[in-house]
Design a protein around this motif. Structure first.
Motif, PDB file in Angstrom:
ATOM      1  N   ASP A 131      -2.037  -7.476 -13.012  1.00 17.32           N
ATOM      2  CA  ASP A 131      -2.918  -6.851 -14.007  1.00 17.32           C
ATOM      3  C   ASP A 131      -4.378  -6.850 -13.550  1.00 17.32           C
ATOM      4  O   ASP A 131      -5.136  -5.913 -13.858  1.00 17.32           O
ATOM      5  N   ILE A 132      -4.785  -7.875 -12.807  1.00 24.62           N
ATOM      6  CA  ILE A 132      -6.151  -7.909 -12.266  1.00 24.62           C
ATOM      7  C   ILE A 132      -6.341  -6.795 -11.245  1.00 24.62           C
ATOM      8  O   ILE A 132      -7.320  -6.045 -11.292  1.00 24.62           O
ATOM      9  N   LYS A 149     -17.202 -11.076 -15.596  1.00 29.12           N
ATOM     10  CA  LYS A 149     -16.527  -9.864 -15.130  1.00 29.12           C
ATOM     11  C   LYS A 149     -15.787 -10.138 -13.818  1.00 29.12           C
ATOM     12  O   LYS A 149     -16.287 -10.818 -12.932  1.00 29.12           O
ATOM     13  N   ILE A 150     -14.591  -9.599 -13.725  1.00 29.42           N
ATOM     14  CA  ILE A 150     -13.806  -9.733 -12.496  1.00 29.42           C
ATOM     15  C   ILE A 150     -14.271  -8.684 -11.483  1.00 29.42           C
ATOM     16  O   ILE A 150     -14.350  -7.486 -11.795  1.00 29.42           O
ATOM     17  N   LYS A 174      -0.537   1.498  -8.912  1.00 29.99           N
ATOM     18  CA  LYS A 174      -1.739   1.861  -8.182  1.00 29.99           C
ATOM     19  C   LYS A 174      -2.832   0.825  -8.388  1.00 29.99           C
ATOM     20  O   LYS A 174      -3.113   0.405  -9.508  1.00 29.99           O
ATOM     21  N   ALA A 175      -3.469   0.424  -7.292  1.00 27.81           N
ATOM     22  CA  ALA A 175      -4.557  -0.550  -7.373  1.00 27.81           C
ATOM     23  C   ALA A 175      -5.790   0.080  -8.005  1.00 27.81           C
ATOM     24  O   ALA A 175      -6.034   1.278  -7.880  1.00 27.81           O
ATOM     25  N   VAL A 176      -6.574  -0.741  -8.682  1.00 29.19           N
ATOM     26  CA  VAL A 176      -7.815  -0.294  -9.295  1.00 29.19           C
ATOM     27  C   VAL A 176      -8.801   0.119  -8.205  1.00 29.19           C
ATOM     28  O   VAL A 176      -8.787  -0.410  -7.091  1.00 29.19           O
ATOM     29  N   ASN A 177      -9.649   1.099  -8.516  1.00 30.12           N
ATOM     30  CA  ASN A 177     -10.710   1.464  -7.582  1.00 30.12           C
ATOM     31  C   ASN A 177     -11.663   0.284  -7.445  1.00 30.12           C
ATOM     32  O   ASN A 177     -12.151  -0.250  -8.452  1.00 30.12           O
ATOM     33  N   ALA A 178     -11.905  -0.142  -6.215  1.00 34.61           N
ATOM     34  CA  ALA A 178     -12.709  -1.337  -5.991  1.00 34.61           C
ATOM     35  C   ALA A 178     -13.371  -1.257  -4.627  1.00 34.61           C
ATOM     36  O   ALA A 178     -13.054  -0.396  -3.801  1.00 34.61           O
ATOM     37  N   GLN A 179     -14.307  -2.165  -4.420  1.00 32.12           N
ATOM     38  CA  GLN A 179     -14.918  -2.289  -3.097  1.00 32.12           C
ATOM     39  C   GLN A 179     -13.831  -2.586  -2.071  1.00 32.12           C
ATOM     40  O   GLN A 179     -12.937  -3.397  -2.327  1.00 32.12           O
ATOM     41  N   GLU A 180     -13.896  -1.955  -0.914  1.00 34.28           N
ATOM     42  CA  GLU A 180     -12.892  -2.156   0.123  1.00 34.28           C
ATOM     43  C   GLU A 180     -13.541  -2.672   1.398  1.00 34.28           C
ATOM     44  O   GLU A 180     -14.630  -2.233   1.778  1.00 34.28           O
TER      45      GLU A 180
END
Length: 291
Positions: A131-132, A149-150, A174-180
């Motif tokens: 879920d994270i 905030k996560i 699908k993974a959350v949009n995040a820094q890669e």
């Protein structure tokens, strides 16, 4: 000395020099320098083994670079490097003709979720972790942590570590949009210095600046990887293409030797393939090893 005698001496010296060069050429490998590129999860082991190997194999130069599994596979396919490192099977990378490559499974790497230490959590459930990383849980207070905030730090597209993690944790979601980020080392620094941050790392990169989280109360250890009790793991592949030169063959023989498998490899946080009680096929299915 007469000109005739001088000429004889010169010819003798030249003959001796040519004989010496011929002996040297026969005794030394045809190629002294090799380049290894790819998986950053495998990079620390490949580099450490290179240092040890160069002491044993005089004259050899081993250049180890990162770049990610996708880079390792594409460059070995193009024959621009001697060894391409990958966390994933070549069959699972689009655009790679696995039939033309030779797979050398040199180790197993475990991956674990890592948290900024100020979060204070040491255990996550499988559902919480999924879920994270899919964006359903966005604040640590939702699962017993601080009101913070996560910040998800993911690996770059094409990363073998990302594919391994998402297959084991997200189950097709699908993974959350995040820094890669494309480097284990960079991820470690960011998580350690960013309040609320979470990511995942190869065991060998985890240090006291981070909190490695258990999953469903199972600890990320080599023993648990060996039995598949800890499910986030993959092989570390060293792929080659075509006939091996002498130095490449010697390096591969060395990294697969008992000396490395029972010493350097385990000390660096990897699991020897010989230690595994199970094996994983290219489709991700896990099977018990036959005795």
């Amino acid at each position: 000395m007469s000109k005739k005698k001088l000429l004889i001496v010169i010819l003798v010296l030249l003959a001796g020099g040519l004989s010496y060069l011929k002996v040297q050429a026969n005794n030394e490998p045809a190629r002294q320098k090799i380049t290894i590129v790819g998986s950053t999860a495998l990079q620390p082991l490949a580099q450490q083994v290179a240092l040890e190997f160069q002491k044993e194999y005089k004259g050899a130069q081993v250049n180890v670079q990162g770049g990610g599994s996708g880079t390792g596979l594409s460059q070995i396919q193009e024959k621009t490097v001697d060894i391409g490192n990958s966390d994933i099977f070549a069959e699972n990378k689009e655009g790679i003709d696995a039939k033309k490559l030779t797979d050398h499974k040199v180790a197993v790497v475990g991956l674990a979720p890592v948290l900024n230490k100020d979060i204070g959590l040491k255990n996550l459930t499988s559902k919480q972790l999924a879920d994270i990383f899919t964006g359903k849980i966005t604040n640590w207070k939702e699962i017993g942590g601080p009101d913070l905030k996560i910040t998800v730090i993911n690996r770059a597209q094409g990363s073998g570590s990302r594919q391994t993690f998402e297959e084991a944790v997200l189950n097709g979601k699908k993974a959350v949009n995040a820094q890669e980020q494309d480097s284990n080392g960079t991820v470690r620094k960011i998580v350690a210095n960013t309040p609320g941050a979470i990511s995942y790392l190869a065991f060998g990169y985890i240090n006291d600046e981070l909190q490695a989280a258990n999953i469903d109360s199972v600890a990320p250890t080599a023993k648990n990887v060996a039995t598949n009790k800890w499910k986030i793991w993959s092989y570390e592949h060293m792929y080659t293409n075509g006939k091996l030169n002498k130095v490449t063959k010697a390096y591969l023989d060395y990294i697969l030797s008992d000396e490395v498998q029972n010493g350097t490899l385990r000390d660096a946080g990897y699991v020897s393939t010989k230690q595994m009680k199970v094996y994983k096929d290219k489709d991700g299915n896990v099977h018990a090893k036959k005795s």
